[in-house]
Design a protein around this motif. Structure first.
Motif, mmCIF file in Angstrom:
data_model
loop_
_atom_site.group_PDB
_atom_site.id
_atom_site.type_symbol
_atom_site.label_atom_id
_atom_site.label_comp_id
_atom_site.label_asym_id
_atom_site.label_seq_id
_atom_site.Cartn_x
_atom_site.Cartn_y
_atom_site.Cartn_z
ATOM 1 N N GLU A 147 0.814 -1.218 0.000
ATOM 2 C CA GLU A 147 0.000 0.000 0.000
ATOM 3 C C GLU A 147 0.845 1.264 0.000
ATOM 4 O O GLU A 147 0.305 2.364 -0.092
ATOM 5 N N ASP A 149 2.558 4.125 -1.456
ATOM 6 C CA ASP A 149 2.367 4.797 -2.732
ATOM 7 C C ASP A 149 3.496 5.779 -2.953
ATOM 8 O O ASP A 149 3.608 6.778 -2.220
ATOM 9 N N GLY A 152 2.306 9.203 -3.000
ATOM 10 C CA GLY A 152 1.273 9.550 -2.020
ATOM 11 C C GLY A 152 1.774 10.331 -0.829
ATOM 12 O O GLY A 152 1.079 10.430 0.185
ATOM 13 N N GLU A 227 -4.978 -4.363 -10.296
ATOM 14 C CA GLU A 227 -5.206 -3.009 -9.805
ATOM 15 C C GLU A 227 -5.630 -2.980 -8.347
ATOM 16 O O GLU A 227 -6.076 -1.948 -7.839
ATOM 17 N N PHE A 229 -3.719 -3.104 -5.816
ATOM 18 C CA PHE A 229 -2.797 -2.180 -5.162
ATOM 19 C C PHE A 229 -2.337 -1.142 -6.178
ATOM 20 O O PHE A 229 -2.458 -1.327 -7.376
ATOM 21 N N LYS A 230 -1.796 -0.084 -5.646
ATOM 22 C CA LYS A 230 -1.323 0.995 -6.493
ATOM 23 C C LYS A 230 -0.190 0.499 -7.392
ATOM 24 O O LYS A 230 0.756 -0.139 -6.936
ATOM 25 N N GLN A 231 -0.288 0.785 -8.694
ATOM 26 C CA GLN A 231 0.706 0.339 -9.668
ATOM 27 C C GLN A 231 1.319 1.549 -10.364
ATOM 28 O O GLN A 231 0.682 2.608 -10.487
#
Length: 1104
Positions: A147, A149, A152, A227, A229-231
């Motif tokens: 998770e 990012d 992020g 998708e 999890f953040k890719q």
């Protein structure tokens, strides 16, 4: 009002969805010392897995026992601090930490999971700091890490910026998990190298297994839901990532190789193990199809398989697909899974779409045939007339080598499916069956190619089936009885309901199926399945392709004729039409080159020596199986069956589809015409026995054309090729016991049977079949065993007389048509030769005459060839056995036919046979005259024949023989002895004419006056010294030219030894003195009756 969700709420919602999905992943419970209070659902534990089967790649992560101690003393096992080892291993494998200082000291390579650290510390405030990592929290560590990012970070959390900045750039979730898996394998390998106490080692290995299962679970879920999890943006994620690793397995698929970093990408050696671990994790829960199904689909439908270059493409992208499939099916669970995919045998697919939408179709359709892959034809075979043989051979070798690699790999893949489970085997058989059922239209009269499968797809499938058939096609036929003869009634795998049967109506076939099904019986075995599927695929696949290939040749011949016509008429030169005609010639040449290039491309596959060898092997086996079926003892080939076969035909044989025999014949003909050297290694003996069995037992086959084709196979087998002057079958036909006994009666029987075929074209069909027979008999005639067989057949007078009568009909008709059409050709050519007059004729008239000339030329060459072959047959038969030709219903017609054609060749009409380019029509008047000359010589010692020639009043003239002898002497067609023998024959004919006239005047002459062989009045009777027989001097003189023995007792004899019978001569002279007409052959010396020294003047066509 803004209804957009709060960003924090949206993040929580997505996280809950992800965690719910992950609840199916096996997660080990947190140890009691550090209970987890995470509110996520408890996942189900991983099911224990059995040891991998041999089909699976060996798993380095499965529990292993310490190796057996060697005889050398072992060091004392070390104690493993499992708690510290677990902390270090979890951190290094997942590359995470809950200790900020540790992460900073190591350059932020291990990712500091700040938020999870805070969460765990709040859950367990009493736990020592920094928190220790363990397997129990591995799932939370993974979720937290995934998770993270990189994009992020917020300005409020500046201390986390270093962590995000140190993350691998552009790394996908799958790549991260692959890296974890690789590091896990490294940790395991290091652990096994250390000499730890067994109990510590087992505990540590158990922890590693749990960690591996967790990593693999997340990897599988990522393949399903990339998708989740953040890719990173702009990168393929999910199944394409594993597909890239599979494609990279081929060293020749360079452009398809993944460019991911080595520590997060699977190496070639790691891919099999990774797949095995995925299968071990997801197969027990029936989730493997969801995890790897998309991977298999994307691999099998990879865009590289659609590139125009096919197997001739420079990038060889298809090799990566093959390599990926090979490693996939090496894992048993995956091999079981693939045929369960809906795309394996898509229900909605039609004949032309099946190879594009079925899972294996895009690979199976790769080939070199021009219709689907024109780029290969253009690259390798364009401008075929300008390519050397070496160039074409090089192209063939290159493409065939590539095809062999493809087909070998495809067989390994399909073989893995067949062997892995009964269900997969059934899926493969259904696949083959579906292809067959979809393509029944390929053998129609007019095939629309966009409604059926491609040639390449079906030929490749046939190649696979041939390989599956090889194990039961051993040289001793040890497994031949395992083929169920009732298969077509017991199984619907191969539907022959609409097919013509060998000797049964459709109603009889339907009733037979009901009888067999009512009687029960075992289910068909795999050998039977493959045998009948191979026969069906051969029929609808390969034989359809060969039909197309033959059409190419017909098309090329037609274009060549058109080109010859354009180039042959030069009247357009120097006229306004010249540019248009030149353009037409150039376009025709280009079209011809295109067809030749298509032929070359097709030859790459259908004439590949290795493929042909396999196909011949199957045909040999098929022939033997059919003969074993009709053999009353069912023991063929040990011993060889007895022929002719019994009159009663076995029902199971009658019910076979006609194509079972037709395809054998058609393929043998194809090989005889195109690659006769293919029989150098095998197939000759089986072919001869099979062909002669049915030519001697023709009542077993209803279709007359099929019988004619069997005969045609033997004909082509006698044609010379390369250095083999006797053809493929020449030596076998002259040595094999079956051929020595049955070939001659088979040929004679079929010569008679082909008179009536029941078809509208039977008039022409019979001549083609009889031309073949004539050539076969000519090829074997020097063998005394075959000539003895002819004499044995002659004992059946009724049958032999019918045979001779039909042969006479053919000679009469064919020679008459040949000479008539040559006369018409002569007339048109003469008309066209006078250019001044010809150019004054209307254009329409000239076109019609030119068209008539071309039609006559085509017909004439056929008639002349057939006529010559039949005359040759007459020549050799009259040399061997004479009595049947002396039957009353034969001898007069024979004499009339010979006299008529002799008149045509050397009489006044011969001027009309002068044509330009007589070789074009295969017209050789000297050879034809020589053959007719020889028939006269063969029968010259037969009194009935002498009387028949003498009594034929339409064409007989002694001057014709004199002119024929002049040609024969001048062109060295016959020896002087043969010419003298012919002279004596004509003397006898003239004397016979005089005798017949004398008998008209005086009544029948006394028997003692008649020659015992010629039945004509003797003019100079002599006594043979040993047999004491009285015979005319000219008769014994002619006999001694070819046989130096007394014809009545076979005692050696010379002409000097004969004794004049003066008394009898006086009586004969007195008898003849009473005649009214005394100006006959009986009234002049014998040497003055015929003059064989006539100069023909060199004006005949024979002298042209």
């Amino acid at each position: 009002m803004n209804d957009a969700p709060n960003p924090q709420e949206e993040a929580d919602r997505i996280r809950s969805k992800r965690l719910a999905k992950l609840s199916s992943a096996p997660r080990t419970p947190t140890p009691a010392a550090e209970p987890s209070t995470t509110p996520t659902p408890k996942p189900k534990p991983a099911t224990p897995k059995p040891a991998p089967t041999p089909a699976q790649a060996p798993s380095p992560s499965s529990s292993v026992r310490p190796s057996t101690p060697s005889k050398k003393p072992q060091a004392t096992p070390a104690k493993l601090d499992v708690v510290n080892w677990e902390h270090e291993t979890v951190g290094s494998v997942l590359r995470v930490t809950l200790d900020r200082d540790y992460a900073e000291r190591h350059g932020w390579e291990p990712v500091w999971l700040k938020h999870l650290q805070e969460e765990l510390e709040s859950e367990n405030p009493e736990a020592p700091r920094p928190l220790r990592l363990n397997i129990g929290m591995a799932d939370r560590l993974l979720i937290s890490r995934l998770e993270v990012d990189p994009e992020g970070a917020s300005e409020e959390d500046l201390e986390y910026m270093a962590v995000l900045a140190s993350l691998p750039a552009g790394q996908t979730v799958f790549e991260y998990l692959v890296g974890c898996w690789k590091r896990h394998n490294t940790a395991r390998a290091m652990l096994l190298k250390r000499n730890y106490a067994p109990q510590d080692l087992q505990q540590a290995l158990g922890l590693l297994d749990k960690l591996k299962d967790l990593i693999i679970s997340y990897a599988g879920l990522t393949l399903q839901e990339p998708e989740m999890f953040k890719q990173p943006p702009g990168k393929p994620i999910g199944p394409p990532e594993l597909v890239a690793s599979l494609l990279s397995l081929s060293t020749l698929s360079g452009p398809l190789v993944s460019s991911a970093p080595s520590d997060s990408a699977l190496s070639d050696s790691e891919v099999p193990q990774f797949l095995a671990d995925l299968a071990q994790r997801f197969e027990p829960d029936d989730e493997l199809i969801d995890v790897l199904g998309p991977v298999v689909r994307q691999l099998c439908f990879h865009e590289s398989l659609q590139r125009p270059g096919s197997v001739g493409g420079a990038d060889s992208g298809w090799r990566g697909v093959v390599a990926g499939l090979e490693v996939l099916v090496s894992v048993k669970a995956i091999a079981v899974m693939i045929p369960k995919l809906p795309e394996w045998n898509p229900a909605h697919a039609s004949a032309p779409t099946f190879e594009r939408v079925s899972l294996m179709g895009p690979l199976m359709r790769l080939s070199v045939f021009d219709r689907e892959w024109p780029a290969i034809t253009q690259t390798y075979f364009s401008n075929p007339e300008k390519r050397s043989r070496a160039d074409v051979d090089s192209s063939n070798a290159s493409l065939r080598g590539t095809l062999k690699s493809l087909q070998s790999s495809l067989f390994q893949i399909f073989n893995a499916f067949v062997r892995v489970s009964p269900e997969s085997r059934e899926a493969v058989l259904q696949y083959f069956s579906r292809v067959v059922s979809l393509n029944v239209k390929r053998r129609g009269m007019q095939v629309e190619f966009d409604t059926v499968a491609s040639d390449g797809f079906l030929v490749n499938l046939q190649t696979l089936l041939l390989r599956f058939a090889e194990p039961f096609m051993d040289a001793t036929y040890s497994k031949i009885d395992r083929i169920d003869p009732l298969y077509l009634a017991r199984s619907n795998r191969v539907d022959v309901t609409e097919e013509t049967r060998l000797k049964a109506t459709s109603e009889e076939a339907a009733e037979w199926v009901k009888e067999v099904q009512a009687s029960g019986g075992p289910s068909p075995n795999f050998i039977s399945e493959i045998f009948y599927l191979t026969a069906a695929m051969n029929h609808y696949g390969l034989m359809g392709t060969i039909q197309t290939y033959d059409d190419f040749q017909k098309q090329a011949d037609e274009i060549q004729r058109h080109l010859d016509t354009l180039q042959g008429d030069t009247s357009w030169q120097g006229t306004p039409n010249q540019p248009r005609v030149e353009a037409a010639i150039e376009a025709t040449k280009n079209e011809l080159a295109k067809v030749h290039a298509q032929q070359f491309a097709a030859q790459v596959q259908i004439l590949d020596p290795e493929y042909v060898f396999r196909q011949i092997g199957f045909i040999n086996f098929f022939e033997t199986w059919i003969l074993r079926l009709v053999d009353p003892k069912h023991t063929h080939p040990k011993p060889t069956l007895s022929i002719p076969l019994p009159q009663e035909i076995p029902k199971v044989f009658r019910m076979l589809p006609e194509y079972f025999l037709e395809d054998v014949v058609e393929y043998l003909l194809f090989l005889m015409r195109n690659t006769p050297q293919s029989f150098d290694l095998s197939g000759r003996n089986e072919l001869v026995i099979w062909a002669l069995t049915f030519l001697r037992s023709t009542w077993y086959i209803k279709n007359p054309f099929l019988k004619a084709k069997i005969n045609e196979v033997i004909f082509f087998g006698t044609l010379a090729y390369g250095r083999e002057q006797n053809g493929v079958l020449g030596n076998i036909l002259n040595t094999h016991p079956v051929a020595l006994k049955h070939l001659m009666p088979a040929m004679m029987s079929f010569y008679c049977e082909v008179e009536q075929t029941g078809a509208s074209s039977q008039f022409y069909d019979k001549f083609n079949a009889r031309r073949n027979i004539a050539y076969i008999l000519k090829a074997i005639w020097n063998n005394p065993t075959h000539r003895e067989a002819l004499n044995n057949e002659a004992h059946n007078v009724e049958k032999f007389v019918r045979f001779v009568n039909l042969m006479m009909n053919d000679v009469t008709y064919l020679l008459d048509e040949s000479l008539s059409e040559l006369t018409q050709i002569h007339d048109i050519q003469q008309e066209m030769a006078n250019q001044a007059v010809w150019n004054t004729k209307p254009q329409q008239y000239r076109r019609e005459r030119e068209g008539t000339l071309r039609q006559l030329e085509r017909h004439a060459s056929g008639y002349i060839t057939l006529g010559r072959s039949t005359v040759n047959l007459l020549k050799i038969f009259t040399a061997e056995t004479k009595r049947p030709f002396m039957m009353p219903e034969i001898v007069d017609r024979l004499a009339a036919m010979l006299n008529y054609n002799l008149d045509a060749l050397v009489g006044p009409r011969t001027e009309n046979l002068k044509v330009k380019d007589k070789e074009k029509y295969r017209f050789d008047p000297r050879a034809l005259l020589s053959d007719i000359f020889q028939v006269y010589l063969n029968l010259s010692d037969q009194g009935e024949f002498v009387r028949a020639v003498a009594g034929e009043g339409r064409s007989y003239k002694k001057e014709l023989f004199e002119r024929a002898a002049g040609h024969a002497r001048r062109h060295h067609m016959k020896t002087e002895d043969e010419i003298e023998k012919l002279r004596l024959f004509v003397v006898k004919v003239e004397e016979m004419k005089a005798t017949m006239e004398a008998e008209d005047d005086l009544g029948d002459a006394p028997d003692e006056f008649l020659d015992p062989l010629m039945f004509s009045l003797m003019r100079d009777p002599v006594i043979l010294p040993s047999s004491r027989t009285v015979i005319d001097r000219s008769t014994i003189k002619a006999h001694l030219l070819s046989d130096t023995k007394d014809p009545f007792n076979r005692v050696p004899l010379t002409l000097d030894e004969v004794i004049p019978n003066v008394e009898l001569k006086a009586k004969i002279d007195a008898f003849l003195a009473q005649r009214a007409n005394k100006n006959t052959a009986l009234d002049v010396p014998e040497e003055q009756i015929v003059n064989m020294d006539v100069d023909t003047g060199g004006t005949m066509e024979l002298d042209g």
